[in-house]
Design an enzyme around this catalytic site. Structure first.
Site, PDB file in Angstrom:
ATOM      1  N   LYS A 130      28.749  47.882  43.164  1.00 34.93           N
ATOM      2  CA  LYS A 130      29.806  47.639  42.822  1.00 34.93           C
ATOM      3  C   LYS A 130      29.132  47.740  40.996  1.00 34.93           C
ATOM      4  CE  LYS A 130      32.318  43.909  41.234  1.00 34.93           C
ATOM      5  NZ  LYS A 130      32.604  41.992  42.171  1.00 34.93           N
ATOM      6  N   LEU A 188      35.416  41.009  35.355  1.00 39.64           N
ATOM      7  CA  LEU A 188      35.547  41.076  36.814  1.00 39.64           C
ATOM      8  C   LEU A 188      36.356  39.706  37.124  1.00 39.64           C
ATOM      9  CD1 LEU A 188      31.477  40.727  36.978  1.00 39.64           C
ATOM     10  CD2 LEU A 188      32.418  42.490  37.310  1.00 39.64           C
ATOM     11  N   SER A 214      37.671  41.775  42.324  1.00 38.16           N
ATOM     12  CA  SER A 214      37.019  42.728  41.218  1.00 38.16           C
ATOM     13  C   SER A 214      36.435  43.883  41.277  1.00 38.16           C
ATOM     14  CB  SER A 214      36.452  42.090  40.015  1.00 38.16           C
ATOM     15  OG  SER A 214      34.840  41.208  40.832  1.00 38.16           O
ATOM     16  N   ILE A 235      33.904  36.182  42.945  1.00 42.25           N
ATOM     17  CA  ILE A 235      33.104  33.937  42.800  1.00 42.25           C
ATOM     18  C   ILE A 235      35.053  33.663  43.093  1.00 42.25           C
ATOM     19  CG2 ILE A 235      34.530  35.369  40.137  1.00 42.25           C
ATOM     20  CD1 ILE A 235      32.203  33.065  39.340  1.00 42.25           C
ATOM     21  N   GLY A 236      35.479  34.682  43.130  1.00 44.84           N
ATOM     22  CA  GLY A 236      37.434  33.815  43.618  1.00 44.84           C
ATOM     23  C   GLY A 236      38.099  35.135  44.669  1.00 44.84           C
ATOM     24  N   GLY A 237      37.645  35.726  45.209  1.00 43.28           N
ATOM     25  CA  GLY A 237      38.025  36.340  46.297  1.00 43.28           C
ATOM     26  C   GLY A 237      37.885  38.509  46.013  1.00 43.28           C
ATOM     27  N   SER A 238      36.911  38.104  45.168  1.00 47.39           N
ATOM     28  CA  SER A 238      36.602  39.726  44.676  1.00 47.39           C
ATOM     29  C   SER A 238      35.781  40.552  45.637  1.00 47.39           C
ATOM     30  CB  SER A 238      35.575  40.061  43.775  1.00 47.39           C
ATOM     31  OG  SER A 238      36.293  39.100  42.177  1.00 47.39           O
TER      32      SER A 238
END
Length: 573
Positions: A130, A188, A214, A235-238
């Site tokens: 990434k 992101l 992201s 950090i939230g599902g990325s």
């Protein structure tokens, strides 16, 4: 330059690195004519040998390269070619460094011939990253126009194109070949991948849909077999969202398991909710391979935030021992049927049913998962993402004057007041209290499982939909706070810091997954999700679930994912 010119110059410079012989003879037909560009579509541009190599998973590749049956050069060249094709089809690459990769591969082969052994455990394995990882020889834009020709927006640091993130260096020591960096949404902080440099990254299986975010470029590239395994962040599902949207396996480890040292990031220094690094791949075996190899390098000696936890075979074996025991050997799974806010789309409900029936057929136990209110936890998450009021993000956009896109503008368009130290401390206290409450609930399930243990893992959707729709207005109701792109199912895991994997299950089928006619939405957010479903548009989309374990249970979670994945093989994926 104005931002448009700078962005176009960067975009053109990346595209120019694709060799003329690898360029598509004509533009890809529109999605209405060619929805799916995976499989036979991309294979038409490859030789049989390239197809053989690129459609072998990471475990199979390493078995060949580490004994000299396949050369690092032929493997690297095959994946460079396929990655180049993938980028032309869905816009999934930010950086191309094929020549450097081929040079590294030649050195690997020379070393093998001279020494009769591989450089390391991942000898000759191409690994994509990434565009948050710094890699020597190329820059990191993270989707920001203002970061072009800089080091994270600053010039004169001496780090431009020479600094390398710790994990990138670790992979090199293991013998992996780095060759591309993949697309991200600028900031992101979005579940779709878009920025002003490469525009939009599409879902290769269904180009009406998003590839997720992201780590969306990773998901798209690996789906097209342009990479056997890659690393993203979450950090939230990325990690989990793009893995799910693209029919891949992936894992979000607990914070402190995999090195994050030297990474670019948004809101760096916000430590209440840490982003983590993890792999995406086409098999569970590939995830295990790269994690075991990275941990074999003792990353806790190079990253002060990594816990000294080597790979634990005993945790993995304990799961298989329960299953092998037969008769009385039972696992127990919590099943999350709702988050209390939105209803799942029909394909997601069917995927959950398939997994539940599979668990029951295997003879394991099912427990309804009714945890503490997720909304309470999500409120803490969303406050955490605004500690600085958006100052860091606004500063990055101000470097070039470029506009924020889509969901980024919705969340960060207006600069807000920064949180005080006391307010941050209060949120940290609230987070700890919520984690404790959730832990106690998990412990309490031992009275329900019949195994003498609490549930071994929780099975839940990653999002209420199979994939996000880029053409959907994020607000379709009268309530301006209704969010289409914020799935609580994935984000709550980050607050709890649980080890969580992705299990591909099936694909949406318009003949089966029909619209819920007469359904009355529970609230404005549910209305947005409900209106987004169209059987024709979603037809063929991948559908997955997540397997949620407790903190630092990566080995256990992957073992459970492997068991259920093997049992699902008879289903059409």
């Amino acid at each position: 330059m104005d931002w448009q010119t700078l962005a176009k110059t960067k975009r053109d410079s990346v595209n120019a690195l694709i060799p003329p012989s690898w360029r598509l003879p004509s533009p890809v037909p529109p999605a209405a004519e060619q929805r799916n560009v995976t499989g036979k579509y991309i294979q038409q541009f490859l030789s049989p040998r390239e197809i053989e190599i690129t459609e072998t998973d990471a475990v199979g590749i390493v078995k060949q390269t580490t004994v000299g049956s396949w050369t690092a050069l032929e493997v690297t060249e095959a994946f460079c070619h396929r990655a180049a094709l993938a980028h032309q089809m869905v816009n999934c690459l930010h950086e191309i460094f094929f020549e450097a990769a081929l040079s590294d591969a030649r050195k690997m082969d020379e070393y093998y011939v001279k020494n009769g052994k591989p450089v390391g455990l991942l000898h000759g394995l191409p690994v994509s990253l990434k565009d948050q990882f710094h890699v020597k020889g190329v820059e990191t834009t993270m989707g920001y126009v203002g970061w072009i020709n800089t080091f994270q927006g600053t010039t004169g640091t001496g780090k431009e194109r020479v600094f390398e993130s710790e994990l990138a260096s670790t992979l090199r020591r293991l013998g992996a070949i780095l060759y591309v960096k993949t697309s991200v949404p600028h900031t992101l902080m979005a579940g779709e991948t878009m920025n002003n440099i490469i525009t939009y990254t599409w879902n290769p299986t269904n180009r009406f849909l998003s590839c997720g975010g992201s780590s969306g470029g990773e998901g798209a590239l690996i789906s097209l077999k342009g990479s056997p395994v890659g690393f993203g962040t979450d950090i939230g599902g990325s990690i989990r969202v793009p893995a799910a949207f693209n029919g891949l396996y992936g894992i979000r480890p607990s914070s402190g398991r995999v090195p994050y040292e030297g990474m670019a990031n948004s809101m760096d220094g916000q430590n209440t909710l840490l982003s983590v690094v993890g792999p995406l791949a086409t098999s569970v075996g590939a995830l295990k391979l790269v994690l075991k190899c990275v941990l074999s390098q003792e990353p806790w000696l190079r990253d002060p935030l990594v816990a000294e936890i080597p790979w634990r075979d005993e945790q993995e074996n304990a799961v298989f021992d329960i299953v092998k025991a037969g008769g009385g050997g039972r696992l127990a799974f919590g099943i999350m049927k709702t988050d209390g806010a939105v209803n799942f789309h029909p394909p997601v409900r069917r995927a959950m049913d398939i997994v539940v029936k599979t668990v029951e057929k295997l003879g394991h136990r099912i427990v309804d998962w009714e945890p503490p209110c997720h909304q309470k936890g999500l409120d803490l998450v969303f406050q955490t993402w605004l500690f600085d009021g958006g100052t860091d993000i606004h500063a990055a956009f101000a470097l070039s004057g470029e506009p924020m896109l889509g969901p980024i503008a919705s969340a960060y368009g207006t600069l807000k007041e920064q949180y005080t130290a006391s307010q941050i401390a209060a949120i940290n206290i609230g987070k700890r209290a919520y984690q404790k409450e959730y832990m106690e609930y998990w412990n309490s399930t031992s009275a329900l499982t019949g195994t003498g243990r609490p549930v071994d893992a929780v099975i839940a959707p990653i999002a209420p939909y199979a994939a996000a729709r880029p053409d959907m207005d994020p607000v379709l109701s009268d309530d301006p706070t209704a969010k289409y792109s914020m799935p609580s199912f994935s984000t709550i895991v980050n607050l709890l810091d649980y080890s969580t994997s992705v299990l591909p299950v099936t694909r949406a089928d318009k003949s089966i997954d029909v619209v819920d006619s007469g359904y009355t939405p529970q609230n404005s957010q549910d209305e947005v999700v409900h209106l987004a479903y169209d059987p024709e548009i979603y037809d063929g989309a991948h559908v997955a679930v997540q397997i949620i374990g407790r903190r630092f249970q990566e080995e256990k979670v992957l073992a459970l994912t492997e068991i259920l994945g093997d049992a699902l093989e008879n289903h059409q994926l």
